[in-house]
Scaffold this active site. Structure first.
Site, PDB file in Angstrom:
ATOM      1  N   ARG A 103       0.817  -1.215   0.000  1.00 52.81           N
ATOM      2  CA  ARG A 103       0.000   0.000   0.000  1.00 52.81           C
ATOM      3  C   ARG A 103       0.848   1.262   0.000  1.00 52.81           C
ATOM      4  O   ARG A 103       0.549   2.222  -0.720  1.00 52.81           O
ATOM      5  CB  ARG A 103      -0.946  -0.030   1.212  1.00 52.81           C
ATOM      6  CG  ARG A 103      -1.820   1.217   1.396  1.00 52.81           C
ATOM      7  CD  ARG A 103      -2.419   1.748   0.107  1.00 52.81           C
ATOM      8  NE  ARG A 103      -3.071   0.736  -0.710  1.00 52.81           N
ATOM      9  CZ  ARG A 103      -3.305   0.873  -2.012  1.00 52.81           C
ATOM     10  NH1 ARG A 103      -2.918   1.975  -2.649  1.00 52.81           N
ATOM     11  NH2 ARG A 103      -3.903  -0.077  -2.681  1.00 52.81           N
ATOM     12  N   LYS A 138       2.078  24.999  -3.537  1.00 54.56           N
ATOM     13  CA  LYS A 138       0.846  24.356  -3.062  1.00 54.56           C
ATOM     14  C   LYS A 138       1.024  22.843  -3.139  1.00 54.56           C
ATOM     15  O   LYS A 138       0.493  22.170  -4.013  1.00 54.56           O
ATOM     16  CB  LYS A 138      -0.345  24.825  -3.896  1.00 54.56           C
ATOM     17  CG  LYS A 138      -0.621  26.309  -3.746  1.00 54.56           C
ATOM     18  CD  LYS A 138      -1.739  26.768  -4.665  1.00 54.56           C
ATOM     19  CE  LYS A 138      -1.969  28.269  -4.549  1.00 54.56           C
ATOM     20  NZ  LYS A 138      -3.014  28.752  -5.484  1.00 54.56           N
ATOM     21  N   GLU A 200       4.082  39.946  -7.848  1.00 56.70           N
ATOM     22  CA  GLU A 200       2.744  39.667  -8.366  1.00 56.70           C
ATOM     23  C   GLU A 200       2.021  40.974  -8.604  1.00 56.70           C
ATOM     24  O   GLU A 200       2.001  41.865  -7.741  1.00 56.70           O
ATOM     25  CB  GLU A 200       1.969  38.823  -7.352  1.00 56.70           C
ATOM     26  CG  GLU A 200       0.528  38.555  -7.738  1.00 56.70           C
ATOM     27  CD  GLU A 200      -0.233  37.841  -6.640  1.00 56.70           C
ATOM     28  OE1 GLU A 200      -1.233  38.420  -6.147  1.00 56.70           O
ATOM     29  OE2 GLU A 200       0.161  36.716  -6.278  1.00 56.70           O
TER      30      GLU A 200
END
Length: 286
Positions: A103, A138, A200
């Site tokens: 697994r 992320k 940004e």
């Protein structure tokens, strides 16, 4: 560009932690009770769905950490596009160890192959443009190096790896600093000459401000393709342009056609579906 493997020193800690989580305080009590210690098996690791493979080092290490007597024969390398039914690896050794590690090995391989698969889809969508597909921070805590490796396996590139290796001035930095230009000035005085600075911007007005003071890269956040084209014209090759926000396989081509250098896509690491990979028994000996 060839896909360089990650050093074992990077791969082993998350794999070892995953095994320890699964083994708990008593080990694999099912396999120990059901399978004789001397029993050996051969199993086939196969693709149950088409995709791009990534994470074979982690999968193999899971088996070997459980039992060094287990051998893994790879039939494809990471970065390979496979079809449903293709054999990825043949694994042979003590049956208890095979079942104990199964697994954990499949969790790593399926997760990382899922990231490689969706990355390859975005890369294919922008083929013919100059744009490259990059990931973000992320990522799953503890798995960043592996997930960013999977992006490379899918044909993508990596953005910064962590907070320490590049400056990325985001909207909240700008708000607190009092403006784009002031944030860039503070960054320049606060980091060394080897550190790149990206800012940004949400509007073309902010972009003009950034270009007046100068910066290594601009992140064009949530702009339409028309706005992106205008932004690329404003930059005129003076710095790297990166588009970000809501980019999907369906929208990627239009974003890339604007002329930006990079497409930044966070969901390829944080929301990629697992690629279905199975482990099937082939033969046994005792």
């Amino acid at each position: 560009m060839s896909l360089a493997p990650l050093p074992r020193l990077i791969v082993e800690p998350p794999v070892r932690a995953a095994l320890l989580e699964d083994l708990g305080l008593a080990g694999d009590i099912t396999s120990t009770a059901v399978i004789p210690a001397e029993h050996r098996s051969t199993v086939i690791m196969g693709a149950r769905k088409a995709g791009v493979i990534a994470g074979l080092d982690a999968a193999e290490l899971a088996f070997q950490l459980v039992d060094p007597a287990i051998s893994v024969t790879r039939h494809v390398p990471d970065g390979t596009a496979v079809k449903r039914g293709d054999t990825i690896a043949t694994i042979e050794g003590p049956s208890r160890g095979l079942l104990t590690a199964e697994r954990t090995a499949l969790n790593f391989l399926g997760h990382l192959s899922g990231i490689a698969t969706v990355t390859a889809g975005i890369v294919a969508a922008v083929e013919g443009s100059k744009a490259s597909v990059v990931c973000t921070r992320k990522t799953t805590p503890g798995l960043r190096a592996l997930e960013k490796y999977a992006v490379r396996a899918g044909g993508g590139m990596n953005h910064r790896f962590a907070l320490h290796d590049a400056v990325l001035i985001k909207d909240n930095h700008v708000a607190i600093a009092g403006g784009v230009a002031e944030a860039i000035r503070r960054a320049r005085t606060g980091v060394g000459h080897m550190v790149k600075i990206e800012v940004e911007v949400d509007t073309l007005t902010q972009l003009h401000e950034a270009m007046e003071i100068g910066v290594d890269a601009v992140l064009l956040d949530n702009m339409t393709p028309d706005e992106l084209r205008e932004a690329v014209a404003i930059v005129a090759g003076r710095t790297i342009t990166e588009a970000s926000g809501g980019i999907t396989p369906e929208t990627a081509a239009a974003v890339a056609a604007s002329g930006v250098d990079l497409l930044s896509v966070g969901w390829i690491t944080h929301s990629a579906p697992t690629l279905d990979i199975g482990l099937d028994f082939q033969s046994a000996s005792s």
